[in-house]
Design a protein around this motif. Structure first.
Motif, PDB file in Angstrom:
ATOM      1  N   MET A  82       0.302  -2.674   8.391  1.00 26.09           N
ATOM      2  CA  MET A  82       0.053  -1.230   8.338  1.00 26.09           C
ATOM      3  C   MET A  82      -1.387  -0.969   7.893  1.00 26.09           C
ATOM      4  O   MET A  82      -1.864  -1.591   6.953  1.00 26.09           O
ATOM      5  N   SER A  83      -2.049  -0.051   8.585  1.00 28.18           N
ATOM      6  CA  SER A  83      -3.448   0.234   8.231  1.00 28.18           C
ATOM      7  C   SER A  83      -3.522   1.139   7.011  1.00 28.18           C
ATOM      8  O   SER A  83      -2.746   2.075   6.866  1.00 28.18           O
ATOM      9  N   ALA A  84      -4.466   0.840   6.143  1.00 33.38           N
ATOM     10  CA  ALA A  84      -4.658   1.594   4.893  1.00 33.38           C
ATOM     11  C   ALA A  84      -5.439   2.879   5.174  1.00 33.38           C
ATOM     12  O   ALA A  84      -6.083   3.008   6.213  1.00 33.38           O
ATOM     13  N   PRO A  85      -5.385   3.834   4.234  1.00 35.30           N
ATOM     14  CA  PRO A  85      -6.187   5.059   4.411  1.00 35.30           C
ATOM     15  C   PRO A  85      -7.669   4.720   4.531  1.00 35.30           C
ATOM     16  O   PRO A  85      -8.188   3.921   3.765  1.00 35.30           O
ATOM     17  N   SER A  86      -8.299   5.290   5.520  1.00 38.10           N
ATOM     18  CA  SER A  86      -9.716   5.044   5.743  1.00 38.10           C
ATOM     19  C   SER A  86     -10.372   6.373   6.090  1.00 38.10           C
ATOM     20  O   SER A  86     -10.234   6.874   7.209  1.00 38.10           O
TER      21      SER A  86
END
Length: 188
Positions: free
Chosen positions: A37-41
């Motif tokens: 899962m991609s982290a907040p960016s």
């Protein structure tokens, strides 16, 4: 006698290594979708409009969210113990479990969903809230949590609209951190 003990120790060590490898492989397969899962960016121009600790705070909240998600996955036990992945991977044909599904998004991105910053104490804290209008700096709206609890914090900095697919990680970690959403009760 010594030789028998030596052989037993080798068998135990080989069995331990096999169990460790199988469980490690099974866990890696089961948790792969969560780890991916991609982290907040947030872009730099957005971060500049937020409090200085915004990126670090969101990263900490994301780490906490993923850790709790992985812990819940690890502790999950089916009603039938024979279906537990920990046991299933030890039996031939030694297949790893399928990746666990990523939980559905608790709140969909929308034009009335915002990441705001408030100061109920000394330092700004992030808040996931619903409001028809963007929360403005120095406003003190009465916010009501989905559990019914209310508070009146002071808004600080610019709020970020969470109306795009890229906002999903922010929504996930903020919803998890707050156990729900704050809503602007607005003028009645």
């Amino acid at each position: 006698m010594r030789r028998q003990r030596f052989c037993q120790e080798q068998v135990r060590e080989a069995l331990d290594n096999h169990l460790y490898r199988r469980h490690s492989s099974g866990w890696k397969a089961l948790s792969s979708s969560i780890y991916a899962m991609s982290a907040p960016s947030l872009p730099q121009h957005v971060l500049r409009q937020m409090p200085p600790q915004a990126a670090e705070t969101l990263a900490d909240l994301w780490t906490s969210f993923k850790r709790d998600l992985l812990q819940a996955l690890w502790e999950q036990v089916p009603e039938d113990p024979q279906q537990d992945w920990r046991l299933a991977i030890l039996r031939p044909p030694f297949q790893d479990p399928d990746p666990a599904p990523v939980p559905p998004l608790p709140v969909e991105p929308a034009p009335d969903l915002w990441l705001g910053w408030t100061t109920p104490q000394e330092s700004p804290i992030p808040v996931l809230l619903r409001s028809v209008e963007a929360p403005r700096p120095l406003d003190a709206p009465e916010l009501q949590h989905t559990t019914g609890w209310t508070q009146t914090p002071t808004v600080t900095g610019c709020s970020l609209s969470l109306d795009c697919a890229e906002a999903e990680p922010v929504i996930r970690c903020m919803f998890h951190h707050q156990h729900g959403v704050w809503g602007d009760t607005g003028p009645e």
